[in-house]
Design an enzyme around this catalytic site. Structure first.
Site, PDB file in Angstrom:
ATOM      1  N   ASP A 235     -29.603  -4.801 -11.842  1.00 24.05           N
ATOM      2  CA  ASP A 235     -28.393  -4.034 -12.143  1.00 24.05           C
ATOM      3  C   ASP A 235     -27.301  -5.044 -12.494  1.00 24.05           C
ATOM      4  O   ASP A 235     -26.616  -5.588 -11.621  1.00 24.05           O
ATOM      5  CB  ASP A 235     -27.995  -3.186 -10.932  1.00 24.05           C
ATOM      6  CG  ASP A 235     -26.787  -2.296 -11.212  1.00 24.05           C
ATOM      7  OD1 ASP A 235     -26.055  -2.566 -12.182  1.00 24.05           O
ATOM      8  OD2 ASP A 235     -26.575  -1.341 -10.445  1.00 24.05           O
ATOM      9  N   GLU A 328     -22.685  -6.211  -0.140  1.00 24.68           N
ATOM     10  CA  GLU A 328     -22.899  -5.134  -1.107  1.00 24.68           C
ATOM     11  C   GLU A 328     -23.402  -3.956  -0.286  1.00 24.68           C
ATOM     12  O   GLU A 328     -24.593  -3.751  -0.118  1.00 24.68           O
ATOM     13  CB  GLU A 328     -23.915  -5.567  -2.171  1.00 24.68           C
ATOM     14  CG  GLU A 328     -23.924  -4.649  -3.390  1.00 24.68           C
ATOM     15  CD  GLU A 328     -24.820  -3.432  -3.199  1.00 24.68           C
ATOM     16  OE1 GLU A 328     -24.364  -2.457  -2.548  1.00 24.68           O
ATOM     17  OE2 GLU A 328     -25.945  -3.464  -3.699  1.00 24.68           O
ATOM     18  N   GLU A 337     -25.479   6.034   3.480  1.00 27.90           N
ATOM     19  CA  GLU A 337     -26.126   4.980   4.265  1.00 27.90           C
ATOM     20  C   GLU A 337     -25.204   4.387   5.321  1.00 27.90           C
ATOM     21  O   GLU A 337     -25.662   3.697   6.220  1.00 27.90           O
ATOM     22  CB  GLU A 337     -26.693   3.851   3.386  1.00 27.90           C
ATOM     23  CG  GLU A 337     -27.872   4.290   2.532  1.00 27.90           C
ATOM     24  CD  GLU A 337     -28.510   3.132   1.777  1.00 27.90           C
ATOM     25  OE1 GLU A 337     -27.836   2.092   1.593  1.00 27.90           O
ATOM     26  OE2 GLU A 337     -29.669   3.269   1.365  1.00 27.90           O
ATOM     27  N   HIS A 478     -27.508   1.272 -10.815  1.00 28.12           N
ATOM     28  CA  HIS A 478     -28.594   1.863 -10.009  1.00 28.12           C
ATOM     29  C   HIS A 478     -28.053   2.934  -9.063  1.00 28.12           C
ATOM     30  O   HIS A 478     -28.835   3.719  -8.509  1.00 28.12           O
ATOM     31  CB  HIS A 478     -29.341   0.773  -9.229  1.00 28.12           C
ATOM     32  CG  HIS A 478     -28.621   0.280  -8.009  1.00 28.12           C
ATOM     33  ND1 HIS A 478     -27.561  -0.616  -8.072  1.00 28.12           N
ATOM     34  CD2 HIS A 478     -28.800   0.562  -6.692  1.00 28.12           C
ATOM     35  CE1 HIS A 478     -27.136  -0.851  -6.838  1.00 28.12           C
ATOM     36  NE2 HIS A 478     -27.875  -0.159  -5.988  1.00 28.12           N
TER      37      HIS A 478
END
Length: 530
Positions: A235, A328, A337, A478
């Protein structure tokens, strides 16, 4: 909605009686069948106005008419009582022990049993409460006198019965539709109660820090697979933005101690080392950490980069404080998440007073989508599946948020930022939020969905600021976009302002997943992102 807790238990389902052919004997049989549904599984019933115990509901009603001069069916019809009104009336009569004749002269409104208190049964398992008032009225109304009928009269009687049956079926369908709608509203209410539960105490936040290692194993195992790291590294928008931020701002990293939370293959740690960092500590719980160790050695950076396997919440760093935290951490719709939880944990425990988290700023945006073809493929599809009606599947399909690339030409509004997060200041509790939004419509069409995406900024102390977007209008990443499909599209006009409210909460059962609720055009829908 609090009054929708219905104490009734429905009686046996209605069966369509056989229609009379006009013979006297059949008419008698028909009348007997009309009352049969009330006699089946009959149990003793206490009279409403005296202590007499009668054999069935029908016998009780006949007794009330003969002995107390009150026809319950007439009261139901006069005041047009629905199921709830009928229940309240029965409980009112039993609780107040009112005089039978006092019921016949009641005004149309207000009725003495309108209080919700009368929904509570006076008698346990009261057979009268198990009786459908519509059935009472339709059965009595359809009973005909047992006198001979001519052929024409017989035909008319049959027609009337058929029409009455059709009307009952129509009312039953409407009642079922209302019940399904009420059930849906109750589900939304229950979700709202969960979403609005007190979250001020850390024990109620459902943070990832509270998860045991075995409870979080599936999450970290997913990052042990090489394909996901290949996808992220390829990406270019993502990876080159991090690289450009560090390579073009070496003064930020010169002689600094850097912590990389969730280092994966170690690419960000190596960018930091090449940008002048004195020491980099890379932490990851997944098995990819072992490949990261080999990668660091292969690039001769082991003297600067220390790798530690474990959750940041469970380990001890070899230093007291760090100058920079890089990570990240972003998931779908930014917060999926809940990895930002771990970054904030590290920030509060290890970041020096003048230090910074990078990326330091991010925001979440929404836009309206008008893509009727996509809506037909995903939602209307269930109306006819190889000739079968599967529309009930919509209730399961719609609440699932979809992660996909949205075509820019399907956007029908200007974007609206609903939340901005400063990673150096935000509190954990602020990651759950509610926000009003307003999107200016650009096309006259049908709105079929709302799309969400995020923008990332490397800003603090940077002479060369870097940002990237995950929106539909730019190079895809992504992360793609998160699409919230509407069950029923609605029309919008160019120039109008589409206003609504969004609520974002962690799923209490799984704090790494999200529940997103939209309140839009008097409709409320909760979506799950998991």
């Amino acid at each position: 909605m609090a009054e929708n807790t219905d104490p009734r238990f429905r009686g046996a389902p209605e069966e369509m009686p056989e229609l009379s052919d006009g013979d006297d004997e059949d008419i008698d049989d028909d009348e007997e069948e009309q009352w049969q549904w009330m006699e089946e599984d009959s149990q003793p019933v206490t009279c409403l106005f005296c202590n007499r115990l009668l054999s069935s509901v029908s016998t009780t009603l006949q007794h009330c008419t003969a002995e107390h001069q009150v026809k319950i069916v007439d009261i139901i019809r006069k005041h047009r009582l629905d199921d709830y009104g009928y229940i309240k009336m029965i409980n009112f009569i039993r609780s107040t022990k009112c005089d039978a004749l006092s019921l016949t002269g009641l005004p149309d409104a207000p009725l003495p049993w309108e209080s919700e208190d009368f929904l509570r049964p006076v008698l346990q398992d009261d057979p009268l409460l198990q009786t459908d008032p519509e059935e009472l009225c339709s059965v009595e109304g359809s009973i005909q006198p047992t006198c001979p009928l001519s052929v024409a009269e017989s035909h008319d009687a049959l027609l009337q019965k058929a029409q009455a049956a059709e009307e009952r079926a129509r009312r039953s369908e409407e009642a079922l539709a209302r019940a399904m709608d009420d059930l849906h509203k109750l589900k939304l209410l229950a979700q709202g109660l969960v979403l609005n539960a007190e979250t001020s105490k850390s024990g109620n936040l459902g943070t990832v820090a509270e998860l045991r290692e075995d409870e979080d194993e599936a999450y970290f195992s997913s990052y042990g697979h090489y394909s996901i790291h290949e996808e992220m590294l390829k990406d270019k928008v993502r990876t080159e933005s991090y690289r450009d931020f560090m390579y073009h701002n070496p003064e930020v990293f010169e002689d600094k101690v850097v912590l990389d939370v969730g280092c994966g293959t170690g690419i960000l740690s190596m960018f930091a080392a090449r940008s002048g960092a004195k020491k980099v500590i890379a932490v990851d719980q997944s098995e990819i950490i072992y490949q990261a160790m080999d990668i660091v050695r292969a690039n001769k950076l082991e003297d600067k980069i220390t790798l530690i396997k474990g959750r940041i919440e469970d380990i001890n760093l070899p230093v007291e404080k760090v100058d920079i935290i890089i990570s990240e951490w972003m998931g779908y719709f930014l917060l999926f998440e809940s990895m930002l939880d771990s970054v904030l944990y590290a920030r509060d425990l290890y970041l020096a007073d003048n230090g910074s988290v990078y990326p330091d700023l991010c925001n979440i945006s929404l836009a309206a989508v008008g893509d009727t073809q996509k809506h037909r493929d995903r939602i209307a599809f269930w109306d006819d599946v190889y000739g079968f009606n599967m529309s009930c599947m919509k209730k399961a399909v719609v609440p699932e948020a979809v992660v996909e690339v949205v075509k820019a030409d399907t956007l029908i509004s200007e974007p609206a930022v609903i939340q901005t997060i400063d990673c150096n200041r935000v509190c954990l509790s602020e990651l759950e939020f509610a926000s009003d939004f307003c999107m200016k419509i650009t096309n006259t069409t049908d709105c079929t969905a709302i799309v969400g995406y995020f923008d990332i900024f490397f800003d603090k102390g940077c002479s060369n600021k870097v940002m990237f977007s995950t929106g539909p209008q730019v190079t895809k990443t992504h992360w793609k976009q998160t699409v919230f499909l509407l069950e029923k599209p609605f029309s919008v006009q160019a120039g109008e302002e589409l206003r609504g409210k969004i609520t974002v909460r962690k799923n209490k059962k799984d704090p790494r997943s999200l529940l997103v609720t939209f309140d839009l055009r008097d409709r409320k829908q909760t979506y799950s992102l998991q």
